[in-house]
Design an enzyme around this catalytic site. Structure first.
Site, PDB file in Angstrom:
ATOM      1  N   ARG A  14       6.741  21.217  -5.541  1.00  0.00           N
ATOM      2  CA  ARG A  14       5.893  21.579  -6.696  1.00  0.00           C
ATOM      3  C   ARG A  14       4.427  21.662  -6.275  1.00  0.00           C
ATOM      4  O   ARG A  14       3.746  22.648  -6.543  1.00  0.00           O
ATOM      5  CB  ARG A  14       6.052  20.533  -7.818  1.00  0.00           C
ATOM      6  CG  ARG A  14       7.269  20.729  -8.681  1.00  0.00           C
ATOM      7  CD  ARG A  14       7.370  19.594  -9.714  1.00  0.00           C
ATOM      8  NE  ARG A  14       7.686  18.330  -9.043  1.00  0.00           N
ATOM      9  CZ  ARG A  14       8.926  17.889  -8.833  1.00  0.00           C
ATOM     10  NH1 ARG A  14       9.949  18.568  -9.281  1.00  0.00           N
ATOM     11  NH2 ARG A  14       9.151  16.750  -8.212  1.00  0.00           N
ATOM     12  N   MET A  15       3.942  20.621  -5.583  1.00  0.00           N
ATOM     13  CA  MET A  15       2.547  20.654  -5.134  1.00  0.00           C
ATOM     14  C   MET A  15       2.375  21.597  -3.948  1.00  0.00           C
ATOM     15  O   MET A  15       1.353  22.266  -3.835  1.00  0.00           O
ATOM     16  CB  MET A  15       2.085  19.231  -4.757  1.00  0.00           C
ATOM     17  CG  MET A  15       1.661  18.384  -5.929  1.00  0.00           C
ATOM     18  SD  MET A  15       0.421  19.194  -6.970  1.00  0.00           S
ATOM     19  CE  MET A  15      -0.878  19.516  -5.796  1.00  0.00           C
ATOM     20  N   GLU A  36       9.127  22.823   5.785  1.00  0.00           N
ATOM     21  CA  GLU A  36       9.999  22.155   4.811  1.00  0.00           C
ATOM     22  C   GLU A  36      11.003  21.289   5.576  1.00  0.00           C
ATOM     23  O   GLU A  36      11.070  21.344   6.815  1.00  0.00           O
ATOM     24  CB  GLU A  36      10.738  23.185   3.944  1.00  0.00           C
ATOM     25  CG  GLU A  36      10.138  23.344   2.550  1.00  0.00           C
ATOM     26  CD  GLU A  36      10.135  22.031   1.741  1.00  0.00           C
ATOM     27  OE1 GLU A  36      11.016  21.180   1.952  1.00  0.00           O
ATOM     28  OE2 GLU A  36       9.260  21.848   0.893  1.00  0.00           O
ATOM     29  N   GLY A 100      -1.833  13.516  -0.028  1.00  0.00           N
ATOM     30  CA  GLY A 100      -1.722  13.230  -1.460  1.00  0.00           C
ATOM     31  C   GLY A 100      -0.444  12.490  -1.802  1.00  0.00           C
ATOM     32  O   GLY A 100      -0.235  12.122  -2.965  1.00  0.00           O
ATOM     33  N   THR A 101       0.418  12.280  -0.802  1.00  0.00           N
ATOM     34  CA  THR A 101       1.701  11.590  -1.037  1.00  0.00           C
ATOM     35  C   THR A 101       1.456  10.219  -1.665  1.00  0.00           C
ATOM     36  O   THR A 101       0.599   9.473  -1.202  1.00  0.00           O
ATOM     37  CB  THR A 101       2.434  11.393   0.317  1.00  0.00           C
ATOM     38  OG1 THR A 101       2.546  12.664   0.943  1.00  0.00           O
ATOM     39  CG2 THR A 101       3.800  10.763   0.126  1.00  0.00           C
ATOM     40  N   ALA A 124      -5.841  10.255  -0.912  1.00  0.00           N
ATOM     41  CA  ALA A 124      -6.222  10.027  -2.307  1.00  0.00           C
ATOM     42  C   ALA A 124      -4.978  10.063  -3.185  1.00  0.00           C
ATOM     43  O   ALA A 124      -4.135  10.946  -3.037  1.00  0.00           O
ATOM     44  CB  ALA A 124      -7.208  11.090  -2.764  1.00  0.00           C
ATOM     45  N   HIS A 157       4.112  11.057 -16.796  1.00  0.00           N
ATOM     46  CA  HIS A 157       4.346  12.171 -15.870  1.00  0.00           C
ATOM     47  C   HIS A 157       5.663  12.861 -16.204  1.00  0.00           C
ATOM     48  O   HIS A 157       6.510  12.308 -16.895  1.00  0.00           O
ATOM     49  CB  HIS A 157       4.406  11.678 -14.416  1.00  0.00           C
ATOM     50  CG  HIS A 157       3.050  11.449 -13.811  1.00  0.00           C
ATOM     51  ND1 HIS A 157       2.378  10.260 -13.958  1.00  0.00           N
ATOM     52  CD2 HIS A 157       2.241  12.258 -13.070  1.00  0.00           C
ATOM     53  CE1 HIS A 157       1.209  10.347 -13.332  1.00  0.00           C
ATOM     54  NE2 HIS A 157       1.104  11.549 -12.783  1.00  0.00           N
ATOM     55  N   LYS A 161       9.337  12.900 -11.453  1.00  0.00           N
ATOM     56  CA  LYS A 161       8.559  11.970 -10.618  1.00  0.00           C
ATOM     57  C   LYS A 161       9.424  10.792 -10.178  1.00  0.00           C
ATOM     58  O   LYS A 161      10.150  10.221 -10.982  1.00  0.00           O
ATOM     59  CB  LYS A 161       7.315  11.482 -11.380  1.00  0.00           C
ATOM     60  CG  LYS A 161       6.399  10.644 -10.511  1.00  0.00           C
ATOM     61  CD  LYS A 161       5.005  10.551 -11.060  1.00  0.00           C
ATOM     62  CE  LYS A 161       4.126   9.664 -10.199  1.00  0.00           C
ATOM     63  NZ  LYS A 161       3.937  10.182  -8.842  1.00  0.00           N
TER      64      LYS A 161
HETATM   65  P1  NAD Z   1       8.330  17.664  -4.667  1.00  0.00           P
HETATM   66  O1  NAD Z   1       9.569  16.845  -4.482  1.00  0.00           O
HETATM   67  O2  NAD Z   1       8.385  18.851  -5.561  1.00  0.00           O
HETATM   68  O3  NAD Z   1       7.794  18.168  -3.239  1.00  0.00           O
HETATM   69  C1  NAD Z   1       7.866  17.436  -2.050  1.00  0.00           C
HETATM   70  C2  NAD Z   1       8.278  18.437  -0.976  1.00  0.00           C
HETATM   71  O4  NAD Z   1       8.181  17.807   0.311  1.00  0.00           O
HETATM   72  C3  NAD Z   1       9.738  18.891  -1.148  1.00  0.00           C
HETATM   73  O5  NAD Z   1       9.791  20.315  -1.148  1.00  0.00           O
HETATM   74  C4  NAD Z   1      10.440  18.290   0.062  1.00  0.00           C
HETATM   75  O6  NAD Z   1      11.513  19.075   0.518  1.00  0.00           O
HETATM   76  C5  NAD Z   1       9.289  18.260   1.059  1.00  0.00           C
HETATM   77  N1  NAD Z   1       9.544  17.368   2.201  1.00  0.00           N
HETATM   78  C6  NAD Z   1      10.092  16.123   2.190  1.00  0.00           C
HETATM   79  N2  NAD Z   1      10.205  15.668   3.451  1.00  0.00           N
HETATM   80  C7  NAD Z   1       9.722  16.632   4.267  1.00  0.00           C
HETATM   81  C8  NAD Z   1       9.573  16.750   5.678  1.00  0.00           C
HETATM   82  N3  NAD Z   1       9.951  15.780   6.512  1.00  0.00           N
HETATM   83  N4  NAD Z   1       9.030  17.897   6.181  1.00  0.00           N
HETATM   84  C9  NAD Z   1       8.632  18.896   5.352  1.00  0.00           C
HETATM   85  N5  NAD Z   1       8.774  18.843   3.998  1.00  0.00           N
HETATM   86  C10 NAD Z   1       9.295  17.720   3.477  1.00  0.00           C
HETATM   87  O7  NAD Z   1       7.207  16.637  -5.154  1.00  0.00           O
HETATM   88  P2  NAD Z   1       5.752  16.976  -5.730  1.00  0.00           P
HETATM   89  O8  NAD Z   1       5.771  16.851  -7.208  1.00  0.00           O
HETATM   90  O9  NAD Z   1       5.217  18.206  -5.102  1.00  0.00           O
HETATM   91  O10 NAD Z   1       4.956  15.697  -5.208  1.00  0.00           O
HETATM   92  C11 NAD Z   1       4.853  15.418  -3.819  1.00  0.00           C
HETATM   93  C12 NAD Z   1       4.032  14.139  -3.625  1.00  0.00           C
HETATM   94  O11 NAD Z   1       2.679  14.371  -4.041  1.00  0.00           O
HETATM   95  C13 NAD Z   1       4.534  12.943  -4.461  1.00  0.00           C
HETATM   96  O12 NAD Z   1       4.347  11.761  -3.698  1.00  0.00           O
HETATM   97  C14 NAD Z   1       3.593  12.966  -5.666  1.00  0.00           C
HETATM   98  O13 NAD Z   1       3.475  11.741  -6.312  1.00  0.00           O
HETATM   99  C15 NAD Z   1       2.314  13.375  -4.994  1.00  0.00           C
HETATM  100  N6  NAD Z   1       1.272  13.936  -5.861  1.00  0.00           N
HETATM  101  C16 NAD Z   1      -0.005  13.565  -5.586  1.00  0.00           C
HETATM  102  C17 NAD Z   1      -1.057  14.102  -6.299  1.00  0.00           C
HETATM  103  C18 NAD Z   1      -2.463  13.732  -5.893  1.00  0.00           C
HETATM  104  O14 NAD Z   1      -3.430  14.265  -6.476  1.00  0.00           O
HETATM  105  N7  NAD Z   1      -2.626  12.865  -4.894  1.00  0.00           N
HETATM  106  C19 NAD Z   1      -0.813  15.018  -7.331  1.00  0.00           C
HETATM  107  C20 NAD Z   1       0.511  15.396  -7.593  1.00  0.00           C
HETATM  108  C21 NAD Z   1       1.554  14.857  -6.839  1.00  0.00           C
END
Ligand code: NAD
Length: 271
Positions: A14-15, A36, A100-101, A124, A157, A161
């Protein structure tokens, strides 16, 4: 102008997709590629602008190491195990790492600090300007209001999540604890179920809601007898986090090695 080469790990997420769009839309940035998971349905597909739907000539690969090697900066919104591995690549290739993780343990975070000895790392829990201002206001309010004001942090959220409370809610708790000069671990109350007993004076409480496609909402409330102060932020679209992360990437490209957060990027006060 030389554009900064920015890669996105987890570009199918998503992000990740938002980040691809924000990089392609930025005049100072050049998308260097995206990865990915090995078993992802996206491997081999073209990286696509999420809004226009237009394909770039870059293909999604599982090879993070090569992407780190060929990029100035990597933006990483994936999961804790992947981010720890990525931090090792950042240190090995001197690639700036924007993270951002959320849901990282203190042990996971050690690998980010190790990388920050040789490269700029920005970590962050929330990349939006508004939430970073909320961090500052929360710290200030907590400093000014004594423990007669019970601090409660509420977050909501989307239904997908996986971690709770959100990284942002925990950061808000940390800022409130800093304002009160206490250790969050000693005062955090995250588990209320059944006969909990009365609220302990000085505790910082957390409450979590999940549902729909909510991008992220946070409320910090200071609750005294007969009055309540609320500070809140509502994210309308997660594109704000992607734009903030790209801003951080461009800022970090000019910084010395070190461990930074969004307050550094935005020039917000740290005290
Ligand atoms: P998501 O599950 O939609 O996306 C995560 C992606 O990472 C997936 O497509 C997954 O396949 C990929 N991934 C996992 N392991 C991998 C690897 N070893 N190599 C390559 N790709 C890999 O989740 P999301 O909603 O996009 O959120 C991701 C993270 O960002 C979460 O931890 C979330 O809490 C965080 N987040 C942070 C902020 C911020 O501002 N800091 C904002 C939104 C989300």
């Amino acid at each position: 102008m030389t554009r900064i080469k920015i890669g996105v790990v987890g570009c199918g997420g998503r992000m990740g997709q938002m980040l691809v769009g924000a990089i392609l839309d930025h005049e100072a940035a050049l998308l260097s590629g995206g990865t990915e998971r090995h078993d992802s349905q996206y491997i081999g597909q073209a990286i696509r602008h999420p809004a226009s739907g237009l394909d770039t000539d870059l293909k999604i690969t599982p090879d993070a190491e090569t992407l780190f090697k060929n990029s100035d900066v990597i933006i990483d919104f994936t999961c804790p195990t992947a981010t720890v591995l990525h931090a090792n690549h950042a240190a090995k290739y001197g690639t700036i790492h924007i993270i951002g993780t959320t849901g990282m343990t203190a042990e996971d975070e050690k690998s980010l600090h190790r990388a920050a000895k040789s490269v700029a790392v920005v970590y962050a829990s929330n990349f939006s300007l508004g939430v970073n201002l909320l961090f500052y206001l929360t710290r200030k309010a907590a400093r000014m209001l004594d423990a007669d004001y019970d601090i409660e942090i509420l977050e909501m959220h989307h239904r997908h999540k996986v971690d709770a409370p959100s990284g942002t809610a925990l950061s808000l708790g940390m800022e409130a604890a800093k304002g009160r000069a206490v250790d969050l671990d000693q005062v955090a109350d995250k588990n209320r179920d059944g006969i909990t007993g009365a609220r302990k004076r000085g505790d910082i409480g957390f409450a979590v809601l999940r549902g729909g496609n909510v991008a992220g909402e946070h409320v910090v409330s200071f609750n005294a007898d007969d009055e309540r102060i609320e500070l809140s932020h509502k994210a309308g679209d997660r594109v704000i986090f992607a734009r903030g992360a790209v801003k951080a990437a461009i800022w970090a490209a000019k910084q010395k090695p070190g461990f930074y957060d969004m307050a550094d990027v935005l020039g917000l006060p740290k005290e």
